[in-house]
Design an enzyme around this catalytic site. Sequence first.
Site, mmCIF file in Angstrom:
data_model
loop_
_atom_site.group_PDB
_atom_site.id
_atom_site.type_symbol
_atom_site.label_atom_id
_atom_site.label_comp_id
_atom_site.label_asym_id
_atom_site.label_seq_id
_atom_site.Cartn_x
_atom_site.Cartn_y
_atom_site.Cartn_z
ATOM 1 N N HIS A 130 -8.595 108.289 23.738
ATOM 2 C CA HIS A 130 -8.242 109.547 23.076
ATOM 3 C C HIS A 130 -7.675 110.491 24.133
ATOM 4 O O HIS A 130 -8.418 110.967 24.989
ATOM 5 C CB HIS A 130 -9.472 110.173 22.416
ATOM 6 C CG HIS A 130 -10.098 109.316 21.362
ATOM 7 N ND1 HIS A 130 -9.713 109.363 20.040
ATOM 8 C CD2 HIS A 130 -11.078 108.376 21.434
ATOM 9 C CE1 HIS A 130 -10.434 108.488 19.341
ATOM 10 N NE2 HIS A 130 -11.265 107.872 20.171
ATOM 11 N N PHE A 131 -6.372 110.753 24.051
ATOM 12 C CA PHE A 131 -5.726 111.649 25.020
ATOM 13 C C PHE A 131 -5.479 113.043 24.449
ATOM 14 O O PHE A 131 -4.901 113.899 25.103
ATOM 15 C CB PHE A 131 -4.432 111.023 25.548
ATOM 16 C CG PHE A 131 -4.656 109.942 26.591
ATOM 17 C CD1 PHE A 131 -5.930 109.654 27.080
ATOM 18 C CD2 PHE A 131 -3.585 109.211 27.079
ATOM 19 C CE1 PHE A 131 -6.132 108.662 28.036
ATOM 20 C CE2 PHE A 131 -3.771 108.215 28.045
ATOM 21 C CZ PHE A 131 -5.048 107.940 28.524
ATOM 22 N N ARG A 132 -5.889 113.268 23.195
ATOM 23 C CA ARG A 132 -6.021 114.603 22.600
ATOM 24 C C ARG A 132 -4.710 115.379 22.410
ATOM 25 O O ARG A 132 -4.747 116.572 22.120
ATOM 26 C CB ARG A 132 -6.988 115.465 23.434
ATOM 27 C CG ARG A 132 -8.338 114.843 23.751
ATOM 28 C CD ARG A 132 -9.123 114.496 22.512
ATOM 29 N NE ARG A 132 -10.530 114.184 22.803
ATOM 30 C CZ ARG A 132 -11.339 113.574 21.959
ATOM 31 N NH1 ARG A 132 -10.897 113.205 20.766
ATOM 32 N NH2 ARG A 132 -12.602 113.329 22.275
ATOM 33 N N ASP A 150 -9.500 105.872 13.418
ATOM 34 C CA ASP A 150 -10.679 105.967 14.277
ATOM 35 C C ASP A 150 -11.193 107.396 14.365
ATOM 36 O O ASP A 150 -10.436 108.335 14.566
ATOM 37 C CB ASP A 150 -10.362 105.472 15.686
ATOM 38 C CG ASP A 150 -11.561 105.610 16.606
ATOM 39 O OD1 ASP A 150 -12.607 105.010 16.288
ATOM 40 O OD2 ASP A 150 -11.473 106.340 17.605
ATOM 41 N N HIS A 198 -13.230 102.094 12.369
ATOM 42 C CA HIS A 198 -14.452 102.760 12.828
ATOM 43 C C HIS A 198 -15.470 102.632 11.701
ATOM 44 O O HIS A 198 -15.266 103.154 10.613
ATOM 45 C CB HIS A 198 -14.134 104.238 13.120
ATOM 46 C CG HIS A 198 -15.310 105.056 13.547
ATOM 47 N ND1 HIS A 198 -15.236 105.940 14.603
ATOM 48 C CD2 HIS A 198 -16.582 105.159 13.090
ATOM 49 C CE1 HIS A 198 -16.405 106.534 14.769
ATOM 50 N NE2 HIS A 198 -17.239 106.080 13.848
ATOM 51 N N HIS A 233 -15.702 99.468 18.553
ATOM 52 C CA HIS A 233 -16.964 99.879 19.198
ATOM 53 C C HIS A 233 -18.242 99.555 18.403
ATOM 54 O O HIS A 233 -19.023 100.437 18.070
ATOM 55 C CB HIS A 233 -16.943 101.358 19.562
ATOM 56 C CG HIS A 233 -16.460 102.310 18.494
ATOM 57 N ND1 HIS A 233 -16.894 102.278 17.192
ATOM 58 C CD2 HIS A 233 -15.580 103.334 18.570
ATOM 59 C CE1 HIS A 233 -16.300 103.245 16.515
ATOM 60 N NE2 HIS A 233 -15.498 103.898 17.338
ATOM 61 N N ASN A 273 -20.396 108.430 19.062
ATOM 62 C CA ASN A 273 -20.346 107.701 17.787
ATOM 63 C C ASN A 273 -19.667 106.348 17.986
ATOM 64 O O ASN A 273 -18.521 106.332 18.423
ATOM 65 C CB ASN A 273 -19.552 108.485 16.739
ATOM 66 C CG ASN A 273 -20.133 109.843 16.440
ATOM 67 O OD1 ASN A 273 -21.310 110.102 16.662
ATOM 68 N ND2 ASN A 273 -19.295 110.738 15.948
ATOM 69 N N ASP A 310 -13.210 103.669 24.505
ATOM 70 C CA ASP A 310 -13.343 104.802 23.587
ATOM 71 C C ASP A 310 -13.400 106.101 24.396
ATOM 72 O O ASP A 310 -14.222 106.981 24.132
ATOM 73 C CB ASP A 310 -14.576 104.652 22.688
ATOM 74 C CG ASP A 310 -14.616 105.686 21.563
ATOM 75 O OD1 ASP A 310 -13.589 106.344 21.311
ATOM 76 O OD2 ASP A 310 -15.688 105.856 20.942
ATOM 77 N N HIS A 342 -14.203 115.780 26.275
ATOM 78 C CA HIS A 342 -14.455 117.070 25.629
ATOM 79 C C HIS A 342 -14.620 118.133 26.704
ATOM 80 O O HIS A 342 -15.068 117.844 27.813
ATOM 81 C CB HIS A 342 -15.725 117.023 24.772
ATOM 82 C CG HIS A 342 -15.608 116.169 23.551
ATOM 83 N ND1 HIS A 342 -14.836 116.526 22.468
ATOM 84 C CD2 HIS A 342 -16.171 114.973 23.233
ATOM 85 C CE1 HIS A 342 -14.928 115.576 21.538
ATOM 86 N NE2 HIS A 342 -15.724 114.627 21.983
#
Length: 422
Positions: free
Chosen positions: A61-63, A150, A177, A230, A276, A303, A307
Amino acid sequence: MLLIKNGRVVDPKSGLDTQADVLVDGKKVVKIAENIDAGDAQVIDATGLVVAPGLVDIHVHFREPGQTHKEDIHTGALAAAAGGFTTVVMMANTNPTISDKETLKEVLTSAAKENIHIKSVATITKNFDGENITDFKGLLEAGAVGFSDDGIPLTNAGIVKKAMELAKENNTFISLHEEDPDLNGVLGFNENIAKKEFHICGATGVAEYSMIARDVMVAYDTQAHVHIQHLSKAESVKVVEFAQKLGAQVTAEVAPQHFSKTEDLLLSKGANAKMNPPLRLESDRQAVIEGLKSGVISVIATDHAPHHADEKNVADVTKAPSGMTGLETSLSLGLTYLVEAGHLSLTELLKLMTSNPSDLYGFDAGYLAENGPADLVIFADKEKRQVTADFKSKAANSPFVGEELTGSVKYTICDGEIVYQV
């Protein structure tokens, strides 16, 4: 030219494991042999180090767009290179979600500026609405490598079936997911510790493995390929194994945290150990390790979920977002908890982190061979290191900060260029 001298050259795809030199010219590996003399080539002394294919992570996740206070594509690429990764696949739970060709092209344009290979999935449903399937054909033509919602499970079985059929028509697959919200309590806390220590209803095992059971059987019926993301429960491993033996085209991944730690880590690391699916029981940890050993689980994927510290450091840990930064600790966790612990050989670990994830998508990556891509990682496989919060990622939300792990990346090379070195 770049000449890597005297390393232990390991290629899981071919089974190569030998002391040799590696000569790189441009974007290709041109020679693997002993005592190569390449005149004025730049030399890296890899004595005592492992030289392996650049690692491949199919779940990051590179946001970007919309959440760049957590991470962006540039800092994500830096984190990947520092962890030994030369190819990554971004998830689509951005803001806006990657549900249309315009957003996808924007993301891929940004990704193309970086010095590692950055791919992206698109969403299965428009804006994660769980009901309206995106334009698979158009998104694939625009550069998507696959599809995933996901972060949010698909609760509508009919939509799952339609998505699988559409994926099969387009020679691709969907990644899922699996946490049924109707069977879950507060996410990020395994049900046992949630009840015992936090006095709440937590994330249940049945929410995961019942949803996996539904989806692998839909895959069996449609003869489509489904990839389970995952997984974390012992029963989940058994369900995937059952479906595979039945003939369903099912693959599965595990994140390093789930083969390394258990739910008790929440008590010492707080929100940084909240994710999660959550960290589970020791019996689950052992079961996913057995799944890796048997081949039921064929991929290790981080994953990587950065944050901002302010988001994680809230007074009520149940309100903190789930996820941990993972790219810069993944290889060390594999070396520590799988290889050093005696569960896997180095070659077996690397296969789970290079050729297997690459082959899932059909990338020209994840192998080290003459005339192959000059994407490599050079690392000390037995060196101890203390994990610090000084990550290349924007985020430091890792429960492994302060822990001594085995393995240290020394160089990462992508397209024949050194993109990271200590």
